[in-house]
Write a protein that holds these residues in place. Structure first.
Motif, short mmCIF file in Angstrom:
data_model
loop_
_atom_site.label_atom_id
_atom_site.label_comp_id
_atom_site.label_asym_id
_atom_site.label_seq_id
_atom_site.Cartn_x
_atom_site.Cartn_y
_atom_site.Cartn_z
N SER A 250 0.81 -1.20 0.00
CA SER A 250 0.00 0.00 0.00
C SER A 250 0.86 1.26 0.00
CB SER A 250 -0.91 0.00 1.23
OG SER A 250 -1.41 1.28 1.49
N ALA A 252 -0.19 4.19 0.67
CA ALA A 252 -0.57 4.97 1.85
C ALA A 252 0.20 4.49 3.07
CB ALA A 252 -2.07 4.85 2.09
N GLN A 253 0.29 3.19 3.27
CA GLN A 253 0.99 2.66 4.43
C GLN A 253 2.48 2.96 4.36
OE1 GLN A 253 -0.34 1.24 7.31
NE2 GLN A 253 1.76 1.75 7.89
N HIS A 282 -7.88 7.95 -2.10
CA HIS A 282 -7.76 7.18 -0.86
C HIS A 282 -6.36 7.28 -0.25
CE1 HIS A 282 -6.11 4.23 -3.71
NE2 HIS A 282 -5.53 3.66 -2.68
N HIS A 285 -6.12 10.73 1.39
CA HIS A 285 -7.01 10.74 2.56
C HIS A 285 -6.36 10.02 3.73
CE1 HIS A 285 -10.55 9.86 5.06
NE2 HIS A 285 -11.13 10.87 4.43
N ALA A 286 -5.78 8.85 3.48
CA ALA A 286 -5.15 8.07 4.55
C ALA A 286 -3.94 8.79 5.12
CB ALA A 286 -4.76 6.69 4.02
N HIS A 289 -4.80 11.66 7.49
CA HIS A 289 -5.28 11.26 8.81
C HIS A 289 -4.24 10.55 9.66
CE1 HIS A 289 -9.55 12.34 8.74
NE2 HIS A 289 -9.50 12.10 7.44
N HIS A 290 -3.18 10.03 9.06
CA HIS A 290 -2.26 9.20 9.84
C HIS A 290 -0.80 9.63 9.80
CE1 HIS A 290 -5.43 6.38 10.81
NE2 HIS A 290 -5.79 6.39 9.54
#
Length: 301
Positions: A250, A252-253, A282, A285-286, A289-290
């Protein structure tokens, strides 16, 4: 309109942290800071017969802006600070204010006991609609958080900046996004860490025997695509050291993990000129937030 770093200020701890970050960034850019407070319009019936305390509330909001400006001038000598009061819907007014700035900076609130941050509806709407870069700064962000530890392992704003991290889609490497990230690293005198996540064929996730040769070929193709996308930018910015990270998984991760050792995380958002909804993707967005570092969202076609 002269170049500025504009901040949405409402007196909250997160907006104050955003203002401090904006002042530091304005000093790097050599531009003023513009503190903007947005007051929602009073209904006509209330305007004709104002409720008790209305004037007191207005005076208080003006006091918050004045105190914030005075504090920034003291802590960041040499940075010009101006204030402005706008009337309108906060998300719309801030998105409009962003168009007149180099950057718009907003605050995001930490979630107690949870590994993440809260980006409110106003912040998400602004990010989704502003066509200039928007930076989200978490509540409690300190200058030292963006710098390397000193030799004794103590946080310090006197050491060098941590790397700037860029999330890049090699299928569509946007020039505005790349330019923003390289410029951010250059003015900080730090390196740029470019992260690209990719996914192996679906059967790898279902326990089907994998072809090691094919997996290696896919990894090589992904790494080559990243190198090719960055090659002209390395030539344009020879003083910026670049680390390429191409890994399966991912995006995002990977970016959230990289944010733990970053001074700034830069991600993109495709421009969708539709008046409704907050379509930011997405991955973005991730990360909003993180991420544990400030996040810059750069809109691009």
């Amino acid at each position: 309109m002269p170049r500025t770093v504009t901040v949405g200020l409402d007196g909250s701890p997160e907006s104050r942290a955003a203002a401090e970050w904006a002042a530091r960034e304005a000093k790097l850019l050599g531009v003023p800071v513009r503190l903007v407070h947005v007051a929602e319009p009073v209904p006509e019936s209330m305007a004709q017969a104002p409720l008790p305390g209305t004037e007191t509330h207005r005076n208080r909001t003006e006091e918050v802006s004045r105190e914030a400006a005075e504090g920034l001038r003291l802590r960041h000598p040499g940075v010009e600070v101006v204030t402005e009061r706008l009337t309108g819907r906060p998300a719309e007014s801030l998105a409009e204010a962003a168009e007149e700035a180099d950057l718009l900076v907003l605050g995001s609130r930490a979630l107690g006991g949870v590994g993440g941050f809260l980006v409110g509806s106003v912040g998400l709407s602004v990010v989704a609609h502003a066509e200039r870069p928007v930076v989200l700064v978490r509540s409690g962000e300190q200058a030292a958080d963006e710098h390397e530890m000193d030799p004794a392992g103590v946080p310090s704003a006197a050491t060098g900046f941590r790397p700037v991290v860029l999330g890049l889609d090699t299928a569509a490497p946007d020039e505005d996004l790349l330019r923003f990230a390289f410029e951010a690293a250059l003015r900080r005198g730090t390196s740029l860490r470019v992260v690209h996540g990719w996914y192996p064929p679906p059967y790898y996730g279902y326990g089907v025997p994998a072809d090691a040769g094919l997996y290696g070929s896919l990894a090589a193709v992904a790494a080559t695509a990243l190198t090719d996308a960055l090659r002209p930018w390395r030539r344009k910015y020879p003083d910026v050291g670049v680390t390429e990270v191409s890994r399966p998984g991912s995006a995002a991760q990977l970016l959230v993990t990289a944010s733990k050792d970053a001074s700034l995380v830069v991600v993109g958002r495709r421009v969708r000129r539709h008046p409704f909804g907050a379509h930011i993707g997405h991955v973005t967005h991730a990360v909003l937030h993180h991420s544990t570092a400030p996040v810059a969202v750069v809109a691009h076609d």
